[in-house]
Motif scaffolding. Structure first.
Motif: not given
Lengths: 267, 267
Positions: A26-27, A68, A75-76, A108-109, A239, A258-259, A261
């Motif tokens: 989350x940044x 995924x 991509x990160x 898709x990314x 995960x 958090x959420x 993957x």
């Protein structure tokens, strides 16, 4: 689980077989560290079989989540805005299937994605994953260009050639593909195991693949120890482990933020 | 795709059938807005069938991604640190299957999760998803408590009872379950369609479910228009549509931020 704070002594941490992880979520960059238990090859195979046989997962489900998480970690670290054009090299087994799923999510990314898939598995799941790639605009590269020409067309490579079932030596028909990965000069992101490496001992020659990034799936295998990986960026994805598996295999894994993957283990 | 900036006139935007979306990604709130095309019931059914028949997806794959996006949207809006205990109510069809997948991911995200699954589908996929829930520590609630007692045990409900195939009236055996959702007083997160709603026209009585949040899957259906949803929070999930489907159905969807599996359409 025993946790240590990163206090600046990388050498000490390496000796103690402790990883230091910079978590990207989350940044916000968070730093965490902890002791990891790495799986042997037979443990990895047993764990995998239990997920299917005892916990009733389908290959489709876990491959989707694994692919995924690979696409997310790539991509990160190598965002499509900079690394626009990606080539995914897929082997004949589950590792290659993870690569086919990752290719679709990378499309898709926002990447321009190509797939080289020289030895295709004649099973419906693999045929369908390959068809999905084509329908998502993924280019199929039938003949791999020479290593020195790859950088003309691609900015980033994903190595989905061999997974945790690999036992050396590399068979002759796939040697040229592995050599192209090794010699391209492009950053290579390896799925679960750097291809050609011994799953427990790591690279076995001086002419081995040196990935820029490794995405371990479900739990890291022994070849992903920091003293072997050195400065290779290391993520954990997949995960989906049930609590009983974590207990049974005495796994000590970092918390996913958090959420997310994926979780980053080393910076 | 025609985009407007949110300039403060919610009424004007509503009249123009334009959504204003607050995108939550990587910790940064972004505001964006755009015109959406909402699907009819038959378009939703056709699109779904094309994904399986023409694009060769398995139900396992898309249900996994759909359920993951539901769990992600719920956890972003009602985090487990505050809304610790969640009850997922699953119907007999694909919507219920999405709920079973969401339940497992919510357990991984840190919720204490319970599932009520009164009408079970005797198909291997559903039996396996249910077994996975149990192995991830999800509690199975065989008999639903009265609506007024739910708040004693749960902080948040997920409505995975009926999906886009639903045609009124609600069958008698599931009426008490729907009424419990309606009368609980707890925030309800609906999967794809608020249960009991007409897929195109929305709620058909004054005693209808009023969800706190809706997670549309793949593309919003007509009942998710802002003038029907009003202040219900609205997310889109199911990031798996092939480009040709988007063109064929003339879909105008917001961009998913970065690698997110959900995008928020209304705040």
């Amino acid at each position: 689980m025993l946790f240590f704070r990163l206090i600046g002594s990388a050498l000490l941490l390496r000796v103690a077989n402790v990883w230091s992880g910079e978590v990207m979520a989350t940044g916000i960059k968070q730093c965490s560290s902890g002791r990891i238990r790495y799986l042997t090859q037979s443990e990895a195979a047993n764990l995998d079989q239990e997920l299917f046989n005892e916990y009733k997962f389908s290959v489709d489900q876990l491959m989707e989540l694994a692919g995924l998480s690979v696409a997310t970690a790539v991509a990160r670290t190598y965002p499509p805005s900079t690394y626009q054009s990606a080539l995914i090299i897929c082997g004949p087994g589950n590792n290659g299937g993870d690569g086919l799923v990752a290719a679709r999510h990378m499309a898709l990314f926002g990447y321009t994605v190509a797939v080289h898939y020289p030895k295709r598995t004649p099973k419906p799941l693999y045929e369908n994953l390959f068809e999905q790639c084509k329908r998502f605009g993924v280019n199929i590269v039938e003949k791999l260009p020479p290593a020195q020409d790859l950088a003309n067309n691609y900015k980033i490579l994903v190595d989905a050639l061999f997974g945790f079932s690999f036992k050396p030596p590399v068979r002759d028909e796939l040697k040229p593909v592995l050599n192209t990965l090794i010699d391209s000069g492009l950053p290579v992101c390896s799925v679960d195991i750097p291809s050609g490496w011994h799953v427990e001992k790591g690279p076995d020659s001086s002419h081995a693949l040196k990935p820029a990034m490794l995405i371990s799936l479900s739990a890291p295998k022994l070849c992903a120890r920091p003293e072997i990986l050195n400065d290779t960026k290391h993520f954990l994805g997949g995960r989906f482990l049930p609590p009983e598996i974590i207990t049974k295999y005495n796994l000590t894994l970092p918390n996913y933020p958090a959420q997310d993957q994926v979780v980053q283990l080393s910076c």
